[in-house]
Design an enzyme around this catalytic site. Structure first.
Site, PDB file in Angstrom:
ATOM      1  CB  CYS A  37       7.569  -5.954   7.652  1.00 41.67           C
ATOM      2  SG  CYS A  37       9.047  -4.976   8.427  1.00 41.67           S
ATOM      3  CG  HIS A  44       8.221   2.987  18.875  1.00 42.53           C
ATOM      4  ND1 HIS A  44       7.386   3.824  18.750  1.00 42.53           N
ATOM      5  CD2 HIS A  44       8.539   2.498  17.703  1.00 42.53           C
ATOM      6  CE1 HIS A  44       7.169   4.412  17.641  1.00 42.53           C
ATOM      7  NE2 HIS A  44       8.221   2.787  16.599  1.00 42.53           N
ATOM      8  CB  CYS A  86       3.594   7.570   3.102  1.00 46.00           C
ATOM      9  SG  CYS A  86       3.654   6.117   4.702  1.00 46.00           S
ATOM     10  CB  CYS A  93       3.530  -1.878  13.430  1.00 47.47           C
ATOM     11  SG  CYS A  93       4.080  -1.881  11.689  1.00 47.47           S
ATOM     12  CG  ASN A 110      -2.459   6.059  14.130  1.00 48.17           C
ATOM     13  OD1 ASN A 110      -3.004   7.177  14.229  1.00 48.17           O
ATOM     14  ND2 ASN A 110      -1.065   6.212  13.061  1.00 48.17           N
ATOM     15  CB  CYS A 159       7.368  -3.632  15.773  1.00 50.15           C
ATOM     16  SG  CYS A 159       9.008  -2.710  15.692  1.00 50.15           S
ATOM     17  CD  GLU A 175      -2.707  -1.161   2.714  1.00 50.15           C
ATOM     18  OE1 GLU A 175      -3.817  -1.092   2.632  1.00 50.15           O
ATOM     19  OE2 GLU A 175      -2.316  -1.209   3.642  1.00 50.15           O
ATOM     20  CB  CYS A 217       2.126   5.713  11.573  1.00 46.90           C
ATOM     21  SG  CYS A 217       3.283   6.976  10.724  1.00 46.90           S
TER      22      CYS A 217
HETATM   23  N1  SAH Z   1       9.536   0.277   9.653  1.00 45.76           N
HETATM   24  C1  SAH Z   1      10.665   1.429   9.482  1.00 45.76           C
HETATM   25  C2  SAH Z   1       9.196   1.936   8.661  1.00 45.76           C
HETATM   26  C3  SAH Z   1       7.556   1.918   8.996  1.00 45.76           C
HETATM   27  S1  SAH Z   1       6.630   2.723   9.998  1.00 45.76           S
HETATM   28  C4  SAH Z   1      10.080   1.753  11.058  1.00 45.76           C
HETATM   29  O1  SAH Z   1       9.578   1.101  12.021  1.00 45.76           O
HETATM   30  O2  SAH Z   1      10.439   3.138  11.584  1.00 45.76           O
HETATM   31  C5  SAH Z   1       7.049   3.795  10.164  1.00 45.76           C
HETATM   32  C6  SAH Z   1       6.354   4.752  11.358  1.00 45.76           C
HETATM   33  O3  SAH Z   1       5.547   3.918  11.968  1.00 45.76           O
HETATM   34  C7  SAH Z   1       7.273   3.739  12.091  1.00 45.76           C
HETATM   35  O4  SAH Z   1       7.952   5.286  12.884  1.00 45.76           O
HETATM   36  C8  SAH Z   1       6.279   3.129  13.074  1.00 45.76           C
HETATM   37  O5  SAH Z   1       7.428   2.846  14.457  1.00 45.76           O
HETATM   38  C9  SAH Z   1       5.354   3.659  13.367  1.00 45.76           C
HETATM   39  N2  SAH Z   1       4.361   3.153  13.840  1.00 45.76           N
HETATM   40  C10 SAH Z   1       4.306   1.435  13.795  1.00 45.76           C
HETATM   41  N3  SAH Z   1       3.309   1.281  13.707  1.00 45.76           N
HETATM   42  C11 SAH Z   1       2.498   2.467  14.968  1.00 45.76           C
HETATM   43  C12 SAH Z   1       1.047   2.456  15.297  1.00 45.76           C
HETATM   44  N4  SAH Z   1       0.161   1.545  15.066  1.00 45.76           N
HETATM   45  N5  SAH Z   1       0.540   3.860  15.838  1.00 45.76           N
HETATM   46  C13 SAH Z   1       1.264   4.508  15.621  1.00 45.76           C
HETATM   47  N6  SAH Z   1       2.635   4.656  14.582  1.00 45.76           N
HETATM   48  C14 SAH Z   1       2.813   3.221  14.304  1.00 45.76           C
END
Ligand code: SAH
Length: 364
Positions: free
Chosen positions: A120, A234, A113, A127, A311, A124, A100, A354
């Site tokens: 991935c 984080h 974006c 996410c 989110n 995490c 996406e 995000c």
């Molecule tokens: N893998 C990379 C880029 C993709 S995520 C990274 O982790 O940086 C893009 C951003 O969204 C990152 O800062 C990630 O930590 C954040 N993110 C992931 N899940 C999220 C969520 N549920 N709510 C808010 N931000 C989130």
């Protein structure tokens, strides 16, 4: 979402260096200058359609364009929010892997974006993409095709607000960009190359976001392309960070922050620290203080913090921090002299914010 076909996506014009583009057209029996014409069509007019390439000889236009621009990504779903100024697109790749991208138009800038991987591997737990596992890396052209589509729809006036150019690009879609280093850096080269060999974007308006793959961060530092580096931290302490960002067991908070600091020293670009505020997980005032101290221990003016309320993702028990807790977290960081701005959660109503990208499809 297992891919049907194995192997690599077809080679595409956008995968090639300017020299390789010339070699390819010559190999197809064309004059070298045709490469520059194709580049102008692709990077300046955002087209790969032979019907639009009227400066090429009619006899070979079709075969040249279809060989050089094999279709790589196909939009299968489009979701809008904010009166059409936020658009999430689901793309099917050649092997049916799915990614996406999200286009966001603001009053005076536009941001895309992009995804750099299908799925991935970083796992995490907060996410949505992290829950999918890794399907595969995208090729340079598969990433650039997402960008071209955004330039094109802005240029053609398809986004409310009149024709526009894309100003900002963030590698914050699906995937860990630094785990697909070669394709990502080649994409960046094409993004910053002046027209007609590239999209002529400014490096500072490109953000590479990473969980903190230290060796790849070092490599990026030495590329001589001053993109903005975002570090998804984080948590300021190893115990919690190892839970939220599992790769932390390989490279600690301190090692990762030292590497981010060196990025600033070499490139002059202020680093962004990303911090998703998760209720009762990482949003404590003492963690804000610890973060402030760890950042200041490495100097002043080199970093800013971007907290974002979590989110929601399907199946997760975690929620965003209370507003008052968020305010206190921000106030503490500012108290330490750290520039801090809350990141917006645009697109959350279409699961386009995000951490919400999961390339889901309704079964219809
Ligand atoms: N893998 C990379 C880029 C993709 S995520 C990274 O982790 O940086 C893009 C951003 O969204 C990152 O800062 C990630 O930590 C954040 N993110 C992931 N899940 C999220 C969520 N549920 N709510 C808010 N931000 C989130």
């Amino acid at each position: 979402m297992a891919p049907k076909r194995r192997g690599k996506p077809p080679k595409h014009f956008a995968d090639l260096t300017p020299e390789e583009r010339v070699a390819s057209v010559v190999e197809l029996g064309e004059k070298p200058f045709r490469a520059k014409q194709l580049a102008a069509h692709y990077f300046t007019h955002f087209t790969s359609d032979p019907a639009e390439m009227t400066d090429l000889p009619k006899a070979t236009r079709e075969s040249l364009a279809t060989t050089m621009f094999p279709p790589l990504i196909r939009p299968t779903k489009r979701m809008e929010a904010d009166g059409g100024t936020t658009v999430k697109t689901l793309w099917h790749l050649f092997d049916d892997a799915k990614v996406e991208s999200v286009l966001m138009r603001y009053p005076n800038r536009t941001t895309l974006c992009v995804s750099s991987q299908a799925g991935c591997g970083m796992a995490c737990p907060f996410c949505a993409t992290g829950q999918l596992g890794l399907t595969r890396n995208l090729s340079t052209a598969e990433i650039l095709e997402q960008v071209r589509a955004a330039f094109r729809s802005l240029d053609r006036g398809e986004i409310p607000g009149g024709p526009a150019r894309l100003n900002n690009l963030v590698f914050m879609g699906m995937g860990e960009p630094l785990a697909n280093y070669k394709a990502v850096i080649e994409t960046v080269r094409a993004l910053v190359a002046p027209s007609p060999q590239g999209l002529g974007m400014s490096a500072r308006n490109i953000t590479v976001s990473t969980v903190g793959l230290v060796p790849a961060m070092r490599r990026l530092t030495d590329e001589g392309i001053p993109v903005t580096l975002a570090l998804s931290l984080h948590a300021p302490d190893d115990d919690l960070r190892s839970e939220l960002v599992p790769i932390n067991t390989r490279w600690s908070v301190d090692e990762t922050l030292d590497t981010a600091r060196r990025y600033f020293e070499v490139t002059g670009r202020r680093v962004s620290i990303e911090y998703a505020l998760i209720k009762d997980m990482n949003d404590h005032a003492w963690r804000a203080d610890l973060l402030g101290e760890k950042l200041n221990a490495r100097g002043r003016g080199w970093v800013h913090v971007n907290p974002i309320p979590l989110n929601p993702t399907p199946g997760s028990i975690w929620t965003a921090s209370e507003r008052s807790v968020e305010d206190e977290f921000v106030a503490r960081l500012r108290g330490h002299g750290i520039p801090t701005t809350i990141r917006d959660t645009r697109g959350s109503d279409i699961d386009g914010a995000c951490g919400q990208l999961a390339a889901e499809e309704d079964d219809e």
